[in-house]
Design an enzyme around this catalytic site. Structure first.
Site, PDB file in Angstrom:
ATOM      1  N   ARG A 120      39.641  20.300 -34.650  1.00  0.00           N
ATOM      2  CA  ARG A 120      40.748  19.505 -34.109  1.00  0.00           C
ATOM      3  C   ARG A 120      41.979  20.390 -33.903  1.00  0.00           C
ATOM      4  O   ARG A 120      42.703  20.259 -32.915  1.00  0.00           O
ATOM      5  CB  ARG A 120      41.045  18.398 -35.124  1.00  0.00           C
ATOM      6  CG  ARG A 120      41.786  17.219 -34.577  1.00  0.00           C
ATOM      7  CD  ARG A 120      41.926  16.179 -35.677  1.00  0.00           C
ATOM      8  NE  ARG A 120      43.174  15.451 -35.535  1.00  0.00           N
ATOM      9  CZ  ARG A 120      43.333  14.413 -34.740  1.00  0.00           C
ATOM     10  NH1 ARG A 120      42.352  13.975 -34.008  1.00  0.00           N
ATOM     11  NH2 ARG A 120      44.495  13.789 -34.665  1.00  0.00           N
ATOM     12  N   ARG A 154      44.621  -3.588 -26.943  1.00  0.00           N
ATOM     13  CA  ARG A 154      43.301  -3.836 -27.548  1.00  0.00           C
ATOM     14  C   ARG A 154      43.437  -4.883 -28.657  1.00  0.00           C
ATOM     15  O   ARG A 154      42.600  -5.777 -28.804  1.00  0.00           O
ATOM     16  CB  ARG A 154      42.748  -2.537 -28.153  1.00  0.00           C
ATOM     17  CG  ARG A 154      42.277  -1.554 -27.112  1.00  0.00           C
ATOM     18  CD  ARG A 154      41.932  -0.208 -27.731  1.00  0.00           C
ATOM     19  NE  ARG A 154      41.328   0.663 -26.726  1.00  0.00           N
ATOM     20  CZ  ARG A 154      41.323   1.989 -26.788  1.00  0.00           C
ATOM     21  NH1 ARG A 154      41.899   2.607 -27.817  1.00  0.00           N
ATOM     22  NH2 ARG A 154      40.756   2.696 -25.840  1.00  0.00           N
ATOM     23  N   HIS A 195      49.019   7.234 -32.697  1.00  0.00           N
ATOM     24  CA  HIS A 195      47.885   6.819 -31.856  1.00  0.00           C
ATOM     25  C   HIS A 195      46.679   7.573 -32.424  1.00  0.00           C
ATOM     26  O   HIS A 195      46.395   8.697 -32.034  1.00  0.00           O
ATOM     27  CB  HIS A 195      48.136   7.198 -30.390  1.00  0.00           C
ATOM     28  CG  HIS A 195      46.916   7.031 -29.516  1.00  0.00           C
ATOM     29  ND1 HIS A 195      46.357   5.823 -29.236  1.00  0.00           N
ATOM     30  CD2 HIS A 195      46.153   7.939 -28.865  1.00  0.00           C
ATOM     31  CE1 HIS A 195      45.302   5.990 -28.457  1.00  0.00           C
ATOM     32  NE2 HIS A 195      45.159   7.273 -28.218  1.00  0.00           N
ATOM     33  N   ASP A 238      46.572   0.672 -27.690  1.00  0.00           N
ATOM     34  CA  ASP A 238      46.052   0.084 -28.935  1.00  0.00           C
ATOM     35  C   ASP A 238      46.589  -1.342 -29.110  1.00  0.00           C
ATOM     36  O   ASP A 238      45.868  -2.236 -29.570  1.00  0.00           O
ATOM     37  CB  ASP A 238      46.471   0.933 -30.140  1.00  0.00           C
ATOM     38  CG  ASP A 238      46.271   2.411 -29.853  1.00  0.00           C
ATOM     39  OD1 ASP A 238      45.377   3.024 -30.425  1.00  0.00           O
ATOM     40  OD2 ASP A 238      47.020   2.938 -29.003  1.00  0.00           O
TER      41      ASP A 238
HETATM   42  P1  NAI Z   1      39.547  15.015 -18.065  1.00  0.00           P
HETATM   43  O1  NAI Z   1      38.910  16.238 -18.634  1.00  0.00           O
HETATM   44  O2  NAI Z   1      38.759  14.103 -17.189  1.00  0.00           O
HETATM   45  O3  NAI Z   1      40.852  15.457 -17.236  1.00  0.00           O
HETATM   46  C1  NAI Z   1      41.750  16.426 -17.666  1.00  0.00           C
HETATM   47  C2  NAI Z   1      42.187  17.211 -16.443  1.00  0.00           C
HETATM   48  O4  NAI Z   1      43.251  18.099 -16.796  1.00  0.00           O
HETATM   49  C3  NAI Z   1      41.081  18.096 -15.834  1.00  0.00           C
HETATM   50  O5  NAI Z   1      40.857  17.684 -14.498  1.00  0.00           O
HETATM   51  C4  NAI Z   1      41.647  19.506 -15.916  1.00  0.00           C
HETATM   52  O6  NAI Z   1      41.302  20.315 -14.800  1.00  0.00           O
HETATM   53  C5  NAI Z   1      43.146  19.235 -15.952  1.00  0.00           C
HETATM   54  N1  NAI Z   1      43.958  20.330 -16.507  1.00  0.00           N
HETATM   55  C6  NAI Z   1      43.734  21.078 -17.608  1.00  0.00           C
HETATM   56  N2  NAI Z   1      44.741  21.949 -17.765  1.00  0.00           N
HETATM   57  C7  NAI Z   1      45.628  21.747 -16.772  1.00  0.00           C
HETATM   58  C8  NAI Z   1      46.880  22.310 -16.415  1.00  0.00           C
HETATM   59  N3  NAI Z   1      47.421  23.302 -17.139  1.00  0.00           N
HETATM   60  N4  NAI Z   1      47.518  21.834 -15.329  1.00  0.00           N
HETATM   61  C9  NAI Z   1      46.979  20.858 -14.590  1.00  0.00           C
HETATM   62  N5  NAI Z   1      45.798  20.265 -14.874  1.00  0.00           N
HETATM   63  C10 NAI Z   1      45.140  20.716 -15.952  1.00  0.00           C
HETATM   64  O7  NAI Z   1      40.151  14.235 -19.309  1.00  0.00           O
HETATM   65  P2  NAI Z   1      40.560  12.677 -19.338  1.00  0.00           P
HETATM   66  O8  NAI Z   1      39.414  11.864 -19.769  1.00  0.00           O
HETATM   67  O9  NAI Z   1      41.271  12.361 -18.080  1.00  0.00           O
HETATM   68  O10 NAI Z   1      41.599  12.690 -20.563  1.00  0.00           O
HETATM   69  C11 NAI Z   1      42.850  13.348 -20.428  1.00  0.00           C
HETATM   70  C12 NAI Z   1      43.609  13.301 -21.749  1.00  0.00           C
HETATM   71  O11 NAI Z   1      44.043  11.960 -22.000  1.00  0.00           O
HETATM   72  C13 NAI Z   1      42.765  13.705 -22.974  1.00  0.00           C
HETATM   73  O12 NAI Z   1      43.569  14.527 -23.819  1.00  0.00           O
HETATM   74  C14 NAI Z   1      42.467  12.385 -23.635  1.00  0.00           C
HETATM   75  O13 NAI Z   1      42.231  12.517 -25.026  1.00  0.00           O
HETATM   76  C15 NAI Z   1      43.757  11.643 -23.348  1.00  0.00           C
HETATM   77  N6  NAI Z   1      43.695  10.181 -23.501  1.00  0.00           N
HETATM   78  C16 NAI Z   1      44.791   9.605 -24.063  1.00  0.00           C
HETATM   79  C17 NAI Z   1      44.831   8.234 -24.281  1.00  0.00           C
HETATM   80  C18 NAI Z   1      46.056   7.648 -24.904  1.00  0.00           C
HETATM   81  O14 NAI Z   1      46.130   6.421 -25.139  1.00  0.00           O
HETATM   82  N7  NAI Z   1      47.065   8.458 -25.215  1.00  0.00           N
HETATM   83  C19 NAI Z   1      43.701   7.383 -23.913  1.00  0.00           C
HETATM   84  C20 NAI Z   1      42.624   8.084 -23.257  1.00  0.00           C
HETATM   85  C21 NAI Z   1      42.635   9.440 -23.086  1.00  0.00           C
END
Ligand code: NAI
Length: 310
Positions: free
Chosen positions: A85, A148, A172, A145
């Site tokens: 982590r 939910r 979170h 959350d």
């Molecule tokens: P994903 O892997 O589908 O998308 C992440 C994107 O970020 C990728 O397309 C990647 O190319 C891009 N990326 C990485 N470094 C970058 C940079 N320096 N500049 C621009 N783009 C960059 O991941 P997903 O599923 O979209 O999740 C994104 C984040 O959101 C994760 O950290 C996840 O844990 C978080 N998340 C947060 C929630 C919340 O309630 N806070 C709920 C669900 C997800």
């Protein structure tokens, strides 16, 4: 009214799709290191243009931070096998710092909404790196959350979800908790309502519901690999509240500076959201147990933050 989304992955693209239908933004700009993915998402989203309220959707670059009203950061690396982590936190922290440097270099006047996990720590990192006022650098916190939680309560009591007011506070993550003292159905406390309904195992049910909220993301990730729809809509509520100066109360992650006796860490409490981000915290008297849980969340986050900085 322009929204820049950094990270056009599952969360960024789903948020863009929901935001386009909401009508509060005139422009949505997607930015991703992966140009192909970004182009594909923009093209796919643009094919909905005849069906959205009028909007311009395009792939952008760091120059787009200059005139954005809100910048939503969903960019991040996913956890790799064998990676701890803390390894992931270090990686995502470096990504967030890089993006914030680009934002400040453009002299942006935007509000930053951090979504990348662990969101509370990364909001703190973004705030420190930016040097901006805390009102303009917030995290998505427990807005998802809390929704939910409302959904599960609405199922349990068979009451329309919009009549339920209830919040999840704190981190979170695993130390988040239900603020039962604030939860009600149109003003009627849930302990009172369950008594009226003759639900005698309500104390056990409360525990089950709270646990189910906390573990929701794990279940969804087990089933489908990621969560995107709920968070996409939660982000529309946050960003919409900023763009429309709604003065809406949402549990975003916000840097506490003495409120609830807590300082120097970002976590979720009910905040009033206006055009400049968080206008104020809606302070509330928590029960002794809830206050302890909030402090526990803060201590866990502080420990994680100092591990990162070590
Ligand atoms: P994903 O892997 O589908 O998308 C992440 C994107 O970020 C990728 O397309 C990647 O190319 C891009 N990326 C990485 N470094 C970058 C940079 N320096 N500049 C621009 N783009 C960059 O991941 P997903 O599923 O979209 O999740 C994104 C984040 O959101 C994760 O950290 C996840 O844990 C978080 N998340 C947060 C929630 C919340 O309630 N806070 C709920 C669900 C997800």
């Amino acid at each position: 009214r322009k929204v820049a989304i950094v990270g056009a992955g599952a969360v960024g693209a789903t948020f863009a799709y929901a935001m386009a239908q909401n009508g509060a933004a005139d422009e949505i700009c997607l930015i991703d290191l992966n140009n192909e993915l970004c182009k594909g998402q923009v093209l796919d989203l643009s094919h909905g243009l005849p069906f959205y309220p009028t909007i311009n959707i395009y792939a952008g670059s760091e120059k787009d931070y200059a005139d954005a009203d809100v910048i939503v950061i969903t960019a991040g690396a996913a956890q790799k096998k064998g990676e701890t982590r803390l390894d992931l936190l270090k990686k995502n922290s470096a990504i967030i710092e890089g993006i914030v440097d680009q934002i400040t270099a453009q002299d942006s006047k935007a509000t930053i909404v951090v979504v990348t996990n662990p969101v509370d720590i990364l909001t703190k990192i973004a705030l420190e790196r930016s040097g901006w006022d805390r009102s303009r650098v917030i995290g998505s916190g427990t807005v998802l959350d809390s929704s939910r939680f409302k959904y599960l309560l609405s199922e349990f009591f068979n009451v329309y979800v919009g009549s339920i007011h209830a919040y999840i506070l704190g981190e979170h993550g695993d130390s988040e908790f239900a603020a039962w003292s604030m939860a009600n159905i149109s003003g009627v406390q849930l302990d009172e309502y369950s008594k009226q309904l003759g639900i005698d195992n309500w104390p056990e049910k409360k525990k089950e519901i709270e646990l189910e909220v906390r573990d929701s993301a794990y279940h969804i990730i087990d089933y489908k690999g990621a969560t995107n729809f709920g968070v996409g809509l939660a982000l529309v509520q946050i960003v919409g509240a900023i763009l429309k100066n709604q003065r809406r109360v949402l549990t975003v992650s916000y840097h506490l500076e003495g409120e609830y006796g807590i300082s120097d860490i970002c976590l979720a409490t009910p905040c009033l959201i206006s055009q400049n981000g968080v206008a104020s915290i809606i302070g509330t008297e928590l029960t002794k147990e809830e206050q302890e849980k909030l402090v526990n969340s803060a201590n866990i986050l502080k420990r994680e933050y100092s591990e990162l900085k070590r």
